[in-house]
Design a protein around this motif. Sequence first.
Motif, PDB file in Angstrom:
ATOM      1  N   SER A  17      54.568  35.476  26.788  1.00 42.18           N
ATOM      2  CA  SER A  17      53.291  35.367  27.506  1.00 42.18           C
ATOM      3  C   SER A  17      52.823  36.728  28.010  1.00 42.18           C
ATOM      4  O   SER A  17      51.632  37.046  27.954  1.00 42.18           O
ATOM      5  N   ILE A  61      54.084  29.469  25.330  1.00 42.12           N
ATOM      6  CA  ILE A  61      53.328  30.262  26.280  1.00 42.12           C
ATOM      7  C   ILE A  61      52.877  29.370  27.431  1.00 42.12           C
ATOM      8  O   ILE A  61      52.837  28.151  27.311  1.00 42.12           O
ATOM      9  N   SER A  62      52.594  30.026  28.552  1.00 38.89           N
ATOM     10  CA  SER A  62      52.002  29.268  29.657  1.00 38.89           C
ATOM     11  C   SER A  62      50.744  30.007  30.089  1.00 38.89           C
ATOM     12  O   SER A  62      50.734  31.237  30.177  1.00 38.89           O
ATOM     13  N   TRP A  63      49.712  29.254  30.320  1.00 34.76           N
ATOM     14  CA  TRP A  63      48.441  29.881  30.661  1.00 34.76           C
ATOM     15  C   TRP A  63      48.545  30.667  31.946  1.00 34.76           C
ATOM     16  O   TRP A  63      47.954  31.729  32.088  1.00 34.76           O
ATOM     17  N   SER A  78      51.080  32.331  33.186  1.00 31.00           N
ATOM     18  CA  SER A  78      51.681  33.660  33.082  1.00 31.00           C
ATOM     19  C   SER A  78      50.848  34.587  32.204  1.00 31.00           C
ATOM     20  O   SER A  78      50.826  35.799  32.432  1.00 31.00           O
ATOM     21  N   ILE A  79      50.141  34.015  31.201  1.00 34.07           N
ATOM     22  CA  ILE A  79      49.220  34.871  30.441  1.00 34.07           C
ATOM     23  C   ILE A  79      48.132  35.406  31.357  1.00 34.07           C
ATOM     24  O   ILE A  79      47.826  36.610  31.375  1.00 34.07           O
TER      25      ILE A  79
END
Lengths: 363, 456
Positions: free
Chosen positions: A36, A178-180, A182-183
Amino acid sequence: MRRYFYYLILVNLFTNLVVYVPKILISHRYNGVLFSILIGTLLGLFLMYLFTSSMEKFPGRTQADIVSSHLPKWISSPYLFLVAILFFGTGYLILNAFIEVSKRFINPDMPNLVAAILFTSFVIAGAAVKSDRLLYFLEIILFFNLPLLLLVLVLAYINPFLSWDSIRTLIPQARFQISWESIGASCYTLLGFFYLATFNKFFSGKGSYLNWYRMILIGLLGLSIVLTSIVIPVGVAGIDGINSYVYPWISTTDSLQMEYGIIERVLFIFLFFHICISLIGATVSWHVSLDIFKAILPKIKFRQKNVTSYLVSFVFFVGVTTTSITLNIHQQLQIAKVYYISLIPASILSVALMYWIARRKRA
Amino acid sequence: MRNSNVKVKLNQRLQESFKHNSDFIQKSYQIGSTNIDIFYLSTITDTKMFYSDIIEPSVSQDSSKVFKNKLSATEGFSFKEQPTIEASVQDILRGHMVILSDQWAGVFDCTLYKTLPLTETKVEKTIVGPQTGFSEDIDININLIRHRYHNNGLKIKDVSPKDQTTKMRLKILYDDNKVAPDLLDKLYEEMQSIQKDKFFQTAEELNQRIIEKNKNIFPTIMISERPDRIAYNIYKGKVVVLVEGSPFALIIPSTFMDFFSSMSDFYQPYWVSRFLKILRYLGLAISTTLPAAYVGFTSYNPELFKVELALSIAGSRAPVPYPSFVEVFLMLIMMEMLTEASIRLPKTIGPTATTVGGLILGQAATEAGLVSNIMIIIVASVAISNFVIPINQMSFAMRLEKYYLLLLTAVTGLIGLIVGLMSIILYLTHLSSMGNPYFKLTFSETPNYLKKGTYK
C-alpha cells in the motif's frame, strides 16, 4: 524562489510523522502495508507531476483564480469551497493531534481548552501573514528543525535495541492486498504540492518545478520517510507490541537516550520538532484554506474594512476549540481515517480538473 | 586653455555630474574682461582664504592679471593644461576647487578637514578600525562621509517634511548608480507624510515618526554613528538620512541581520568574525530564552534534564518560598533597574552601583533564601549576553522579548516557550523595512532594493 516549493513538499512530509499517519499504517501492518505504501507513494508522485505541470501553465496565478475563470460560477464556487474545507481539515487534524500530544507528554496540567486557544491563535496569526513572508518563515523553521530530525533518526537507527528481526517480519506481510486507508495515508505524505494552489503566485518565472531526477529524489525521500515512520516503531517495540501504543513515534523516541547531552531523553528533541512542525504545517494549510475562502466568499464590510478573513478565522478557531474539548482521541482517529480516505478521490479529481483546464488552455 | 568652447562644455558637464547635490557650489565672476568660474563642494572645501585673499583684491582692482598672479603664488594651486572631466570631478570630490577661466584652468587644493569637534564612537565601539563617530554638525558629518566615499555617484539632497514645526535640515544621501529609484520615491513619500505639528529634532525621533504607524517592537531602521558603516551601506545601495544636530544617521532599509553585524567584522580575519557573529546570535538566544526556560524546567518539566542536574536545581531552590516565576521576575526587574541606573549614573559613581547591586545584593538575596543560586547565575548570564548584541536598539528590543516569553512559559510551560519563540520569528518575518522583507534566512547578494524596478 523555486526552493520554496521543496520546502512545501518537505513540511508536508514531516507533518505525516506527527499526525495519525504512522498509527494508521501500523494498524495495517499485517495487511499488506508495504504494498500500500508503494502504491500510495507512486500515486502521490504521479499526482504531483500532473498538478505541478498544470500549474506551470499559469505562472503567477492561484488555483482559485484559474478555476473560477475557466469554469462557470455554479461549479467553481462549490468545488473551491470543498477544496478549502479539505485544506482546513489538514490543519484541523494536525492541531487536534498536537493538542492531545501536548496534554499527554509535555504538560498534563494544561487544560485542552488553553492548549487549543494557544495553538489556534498562533496558527490563525500565521495564516494571516502575507504568503511570501510565510514562505520565509517556513524556511527558517525548517532550518532549525531539520538537524533535530536528522539527529533523532540517526539515534534511532544506531540504537542497539532496534530489532531488525521484528522489522524483517514486516516483509512477508507484504502480500498483494491493499487497504484504502493506508494508501490514502501514505499518499497524503506527498501531497505537499497542493499548497501551490496559493503559493503558485510567487513562482512566476520560467522553468519547471520538477524534472525526472528531482521527482525520483522526492519519491525516494517520501518513501524512506514513510517507511521509517513504521520501521522504527516496529523495530523498537516489536511487531505485536507496537499495537499497544497510541502514539507509536513518541513512545519510540522516549526509548532512545543521549548519553552526553544536557538533555538525556531524545523524546524532548522529538517533541520540540513535533511542536514546530505541527504548528508550521497547520499554519501553511490554513493559510491556503483562508486564501481560497477569501477568493470565493462574498466580501463582508465592517467599517469600510473587509472582514471576511477574520470571520473565517473565527470559525476555524471555534471549530478547533470546541472539538478539542468534546471529542476524544478515538473519535479524532475516526475523523482522520475518513479524511484520508476521502483525500484520494478528492485529490485525483482536483488534479484531473487542473490537468483538463491546462490542456484546454493549450488547445 | 585657449578654447572657451571646451570651458563651456566642461562647465556644463561638471554641473550635470553634481546635480542633486545641495553642497555643490558653482560661481561666476567677471574680473576685468575675463570670465572666471569656480566649482567646489562647500562641505569639504575651505574657501575662506580664497575669498579674502584672492577674489576680494582682484575684484576691487578689477584685474584678471592680479587674480592669476595671486593664485599662482598661493600654496596648493596648480595649472592644468588639459583639464578632463574625470580629473576635475575627482578633484572636486577630494575637496579641491576647480577654477576655469577663459584662457586657463587650474585646481586649488584647499581641502577642509573638520576634525576638532569629532569624538570617539560611544555606542558602536570597535577595537580596530576607524575610531571617530559623527558629530552634531550636519556639515561635518557630510564631510566625514565624503572623505570615505570618493565617487560622484554619491548624491546629497535636501528634503523637508511637510508642515514640520522645527524646520530641521534633513539630508538624504545615496549612490545614484546603486539605489533603486522606487526606494527613493517611497522614502520621499514617507517623509512627506510625517505628521503636521509633530515636534522632532533628532534622527532617533525621525526614525520613530517613520515607523510610528506600525507600533513596532523591533527597530526596522538602523541608527548608526559610524561613518564607515554609513559609507558601506551607501555602497550597498541603501539610503542614508542625516538630521541637523544629530550625531546619528538612519540607514534605510535595514534587515534583522544588520543589527547583528559590527563594523569590526570587516577588520577581523574571516573565521574570527564568523565566530564573533555566532557568539552574538548565541547571546541573543541566551538572553531571550534562559529566564523562560528556567521557569519551564523547574515548574513544569524537571524530567527533561539529567537527574543530577534536576536535583541540583531543585536543591538550590529548596529554601525559596515562592514559585519560580516570581523568583525570576523579581531578579530580572532588579537587574533591569541596575542596568538603567548605571546608564544614568555619573561615571565616577557607576562602579559603586554595580558592586552594591550586583555583588552584595545577589549574595545577600541567596543567603536570605529569597532566590536560588542558579537564579543568580541565570540573571547574570542574561544581563551579560544581552550586551553582546552590537547595536543598542536591538539589544533594548530583546530586553523586552524575554518578558513576553517568560509570561507565556509561566502560564503554559515549555510549550509556551516554543510557541512564543515561533511567534517572535513569525512577527519578524512579517515586518518590513520600507517595504523590504526584514527577516529571512538568506538575503541574496542583490536584494530587491538593488534591482531597479522590482521594488514592491
